[in-house]
Design a protein around this motif. Structure first.
Motif: not given
Length: 170
Positions: A60-65
């Motif tokens: 659920h947590v990701a560094q993405r656009w």
């Protein structure tokens, strides 16, 4: 983005997501994302929109656009918080397998670590922490309300898992 991009008119209002880690009750590292409201004022206290999924093999947590729904919730004044509890994918086996045959236990405890941390932040109104979840996240919203209604003011459970025999990943 150039001026031709469909998101260009909204780029100036786009809020930056912060990332960090917390420690679970048994020492596991938990990743979180935090989006502060538009026109954030550190002297104010804001309500929290806690978005959870928490189910097996979901991150659920990701560094993405993307994550435009989080942007939508933060723009008018919510702190938007997500936390990957145990069971989340892209982690070591001891982390992902912790919920095997124990659904609803450690992942709820992990989310409550996040709720406790939020309540300690000067910019959070600890009396107005709400939880939202869909599918397994709906199950998590109900479990969080059942376990910690003294810490969570409101919950929205969309299509919650209420019968494990009907859950597709049980």
């Amino acid at each position: 983005l150039n001026a031709e991009h469909s998101y260009a008119p909204y780029q100036q209002a786009h809020l930056t997501t912060e990332y960090g880690t917390l420690t679970s009750n048994d020492g596991q590292t938990l990743h979180y994302s935090l989006l502060k409201p538009g026109n954030f004022d550190a002297s104010m206290r804001y309500p929290v929109f806690l978005s959870t999924y928490g189910g097996p093999h979901a991150q659920h947590v990701a560094q993405r656009w993307g994550n435009l729904f989080d942007q939508f919730m933060a723009q008018p004044g919510f702190v938007v918080f997500r936390l990957d509890n145990r069971g989340s994918s892209r982690r070591e086996r001891v982390f992902t397998d912790a919920i095997h045959r124990h659904l609803g236990a450690c992942e709820v405890a992990d989310q409550l670590v996040g709720v406790t941390w939020l309540a300690q932040q000067d910019f959070v109104d600890s009396k107005r922490i709400g939880v939202f979840g869909w599918s397994y996240g709906g199950f998590m919203a109900l479990r969080l309300l059942a376990e910690a209604s003294d810490q969570i003011a409101i919950g929205v459970a969309v299509a919650p898992v209420t019968d494990w025999a009907l859950y597709d990943t049980h």
